[in-house]
Design a protein around this motif. Sequence first.
Motif, PDB file in Angstrom:
ATOM      1  N   VAL A 102      27.241  35.084 -49.783  1.00  0.00           N
ATOM      2  CA  VAL A 102      28.199  36.187 -49.664  1.00  0.00           C
ATOM      3  C   VAL A 102      27.967  37.289 -50.693  1.00  0.00           C
ATOM      4  O   VAL A 102      28.742  38.235 -50.776  1.00  0.00           O
ATOM      5  CB  VAL A 102      29.667  35.688 -49.797  1.00  0.00           C
ATOM      6  N   HIS A 103      26.913  37.153 -51.492  1.00  0.00           N
ATOM      7  CA  HIS A 103      26.716  38.143 -52.558  1.00  0.00           C
ATOM      8  C   HIS A 103      25.234  38.477 -52.750  1.00  0.00           C
ATOM      9  O   HIS A 103      24.555  37.898 -53.598  1.00  0.00           O
ATOM     10  CB  HIS A 103      27.316  37.595 -53.863  1.00  0.00           C
ATOM     11  N   VAL A 104      24.746  39.393 -51.932  1.00  0.00           N
ATOM     12  CA  VAL A 104      23.372  39.879 -52.113  1.00  0.00           C
ATOM     13  C   VAL A 104      23.365  41.408 -52.089  1.00  0.00           C
ATOM     14  O   VAL A 104      24.160  42.036 -51.390  1.00  0.00           O
ATOM     15  CB  VAL A 104      22.398  39.364 -51.020  1.00  0.00           C
ATOM     16  N   HIS A 105      22.463  41.966 -52.874  1.00  0.00           N
ATOM     17  CA  HIS A 105      22.288  43.417 -52.884  1.00  0.00           C
ATOM     18  C   HIS A 105      20.945  43.703 -52.217  1.00  0.00           C
ATOM     19  O   HIS A 105      19.894  43.476 -52.817  1.00  0.00           O
ATOM     20  CB  HIS A 105      22.269  43.942 -54.323  1.00  0.00           C
ATOM     21  N   LEU A 106      20.994  44.142 -50.958  1.00  0.00           N
ATOM     22  CA  LEU A 106      19.731  44.401 -50.250  1.00  0.00           C
ATOM     23  C   LEU A 106      19.291  45.860 -50.434  1.00  0.00           C
ATOM     24  O   LEU A 106      18.150  46.206 -50.147  1.00  0.00           O
ATOM     25  CB  LEU A 106      19.862  44.024 -48.772  1.00  0.00           C
ATOM     26  N   LEU A 192      36.367  44.080 -48.754  1.00  0.00           N
ATOM     27  CA  LEU A 192      35.975  45.125 -49.702  1.00  0.00           C
ATOM     28  C   LEU A 192      35.540  44.507 -51.019  1.00  0.00           C
ATOM     29  O   LEU A 192      35.909  43.381 -51.335  1.00  0.00           O
ATOM     30  CB  LEU A 192      37.146  46.085 -49.937  1.00  0.00           C
ATOM     31  N   LYS A 193      34.776  45.290 -51.761  1.00  0.00           N
ATOM     32  CA  LYS A 193      34.310  44.832 -53.067  1.00  0.00           C
ATOM     33  C   LYS A 193      34.552  45.949 -54.071  1.00  0.00           C
ATOM     34  O   LYS A 193      34.305  47.120 -53.769  1.00  0.00           O
ATOM     35  CB  LYS A 193      32.805  44.542 -52.963  1.00  0.00           C
ATOM     36  N   SER A 194      35.060  45.584 -55.258  1.00  0.00           N
ATOM     37  CA  SER A 194      35.214  46.620 -56.284  1.00  0.00           C
ATOM     38  C   SER A 194      34.813  46.111 -57.653  1.00  0.00           C
ATOM     39  O   SER A 194      34.670  44.911 -57.869  1.00  0.00           O
ATOM     40  CB  SER A 194      36.654  47.151 -56.311  1.00  0.00           C
ATOM     41  N   VAL A 291      34.006  37.377 -58.071  1.00  0.00           N
ATOM     42  CA  VAL A 291      32.570  37.117 -57.920  1.00  0.00           C
ATOM     43  C   VAL A 291      31.964  36.678 -59.252  1.00  0.00           C
ATOM     44  O   VAL A 291      32.535  36.891 -60.325  1.00  0.00           O
ATOM     45  CB  VAL A 291      31.802  38.348 -57.355  1.00  0.00           C
ATOM     46  N   HIS A 292      30.865  36.059 -59.160  1.00  0.00           N
ATOM     47  CA  HIS A 292      30.011  35.619 -60.280  1.00  0.00           C
ATOM     48  C   HIS A 292      30.736  35.307 -61.595  1.00  0.00           C
ATOM     49  O   HIS A 292      30.490  35.943 -62.619  1.00  0.00           O
ATOM     50  CB  HIS A 292      28.850  36.595 -60.516  1.00  0.00           C
ATOM     51  N   LEU A 293      31.584  34.296 -61.566  1.00  0.00           N
ATOM     52  CA  LEU A 293      32.255  33.866 -62.803  1.00  0.00           C
ATOM     53  C   LEU A 293      31.219  33.289 -63.763  1.00  0.00           C
ATOM     54  O   LEU A 293      30.417  32.437 -63.396  1.00  0.00           O
ATOM     55  CB  LEU A 293      33.298  32.792 -62.493  1.00  0.00           C
ATOM     56  N   SER A 365      24.219  33.938 -54.664  1.00  0.00           N
ATOM     57  CA  SER A 365      23.058  34.236 -55.516  1.00  0.00           C
ATOM     58  C   SER A 365      23.297  35.408 -56.465  1.00  0.00           C
ATOM     59  O   SER A 365      22.761  35.455 -57.543  1.00  0.00           O
ATOM     60  CB  SER A 365      21.833  34.542 -54.650  1.00  0.00           C
ATOM     61  N   ASP A 366      24.113  36.387 -56.048  1.00  0.00           N
ATOM     62  CA  ASP A 366      24.133  37.703 -56.708  1.00  0.00           C
ATOM     63  C   ASP A 366      22.691  38.193 -56.907  1.00  0.00           C
ATOM     64  O   ASP A 366      22.314  38.658 -57.994  1.00  0.00           O
ATOM     65  CB  ASP A 366      24.887  37.698 -58.039  1.00  0.00           C
ATOM     66  N   HIS A 367      21.926  38.074 -55.830  1.00  0.00           N
ATOM     67  CA  HIS A 367      20.545  38.580 -55.842  1.00  0.00           C
ATOM     68  C   HIS A 367      20.633  40.095 -56.027  1.00  0.00           C
ATOM     69  O   HIS A 367      21.056  40.802 -55.133  1.00  0.00           O
ATOM     70  CB  HIS A 367      19.900  38.218 -54.502  1.00  0.00           C
TER      71      HIS A 367
HETATM   72 ZN   LIG Z   1      26.291  41.643 -57.511  1.00  0.00          ZN
END
Ligand SMILES: [Zn+2]
Length: 504
Positions: A102-106, A192-194, A291-293, A365-367
């Motif tokens: 649920v967390h990738v930056h493409l 949404l993401k902030s 996200v990403h604790l 992943s927070d790729h």
């Molecule tokens: Zn991220």
Amino acid sequence: MNSSLLLGVAIAIAIGCASILLPYFYDRNQGLNEGCSLLPHTHFWLYSKRVLTSGGIMPAAVEINGGHIVSIVHQNKAPKQTKRAHVIDYGNAVIMPGLVDVHVHLNEPGRVEWEGFVTGTKAAAAGGFTTLIDMPLNSFPTTTSKEAFDMKVDAAKGRLFVDVGFWGGLVPENALNNTAIDELLQAGALGLKSFMCPSGINDFGQTNASHIKEALRILAKYQRPLLVHAEIPRPSEDEKTEMDISERRMYSTYLRTRPPSWEEEAIKILIAVSKDTHFDGSKDGAHIHIVHLSDSSVSLDLIKEAKESGARISVETCPHYLVFSAEEISDGDTRFKCAPPIRDVLNRERLWKALKDGHIDMLSSDHSPSSPELKLLEAGDFLRAWGGISSLQFGLPVTWSYGQQHGLQLEQLSELWSQRPAKLAGQQKKGTIVTGNDADIVVWDPENEIQIGENYTIYHKHPITPYTGKHLFGSVITTFVRGNMVYENGSHASTACGVPILAV
Ligand SMILES: [Zn+2]
Ligand SMILES: NC(=O)NC(NC(N)=O)C(=O)[O-]
Ligand SMILES: [Zn+2]
């Protein structure tokens, strides 16, 4: 019988015959969408001694037809091959739900030199991921309006090897504009993401509690989540003095600039806001996902407490916080730079405990790669280098290898990587092997040893990653997305048949 009746009967017979014979020809002719699958069948069985079903791990045969799981039969032998249904016997390999990240930056459109739909989704398929949810930054434009959202979906078409959904961006410019947010959600954003701190990207500003409250009101209507990068900067003494490069190269300097109190502060505000989210008397209010604790101390305690008191809050952590520790990061090695930062060993071990005890809901992943120059590897400047770790393809072997050492069961791992993230993204047909679901499946060998290095093909746009050299267990054999064999032993399907997932 009059002639029109006769014609009707003839047409009915023709349709009947076609519906019986078509699947046969369809199968033999490699399916309707040529190139989507490395397997020339649409109706087939997967068999192994270890299938992860909703009832646990067991010998079973999974029947797939037309992209769906149509039956699951517990049996000790592979089914017999028939003319109509092909059988693949995977022996002792594990068959389990494809992973959902649920967390990738493409980063497409706009920053394809950082990553892209083709490279990112090929890496995903090779790593056993069948669904990705893309972050609204660092593409250009950022996904903060309906127009930008439509551009993103257009850019994705025909370039996806797995299915990809999209979070919309919540920024000060749209947060107080209900129409803009409505449009973004109606265009298909899954939520949404902030950011509560600077994002590193100029056109993605940070939000405050009022922005978040306002957005939650609308999100509650759509039953979609708000994902938050939970860090609030506090001015520090360090900022007052100009540091020289030798100090900027030190990991301890970077660590000091982003203390756990930044996470704590943001999480306190989010919890307070979440108490307020049962709008219009509805108990099914908005959902906040942290996200990403990284901080497993006070931040985690606060989250646990809030959950116990019924707050609709969930939290993810990432492989890099579970594998690495501050103690082992060499000065100047900016491959490890991410935000919040990787903290000490004790923090890492507490994260594992929380994961095992069910206090952390999922993995992601927070790729977040960039072009290599921005990592400033030569200068090794931790304060100026791009913050983000590249890791998408390695998620499964990494968390399995280290998870085993921490007593994590395969069933738990699958819940963390598939079932819960699919739920967060509102994808009921994904994340589990049950009849009726999409046939999104990874087949892998958890005992096979691999090393991230020369003999291991990395499909990310850039191979730079802190995982280089790691010896791990677990290699992906085959990945299926909606019944299409999109990856097998180093080869991808020739056509990108993943689809953009739009919320409806
Ligand atoms: Zn991220
Ligand atoms: N702009 C980013 O992609 N930032 C990302 N960077 C990290 N995590 O270091 C993130 O998710 O915050
Ligand atoms: Zn973030």
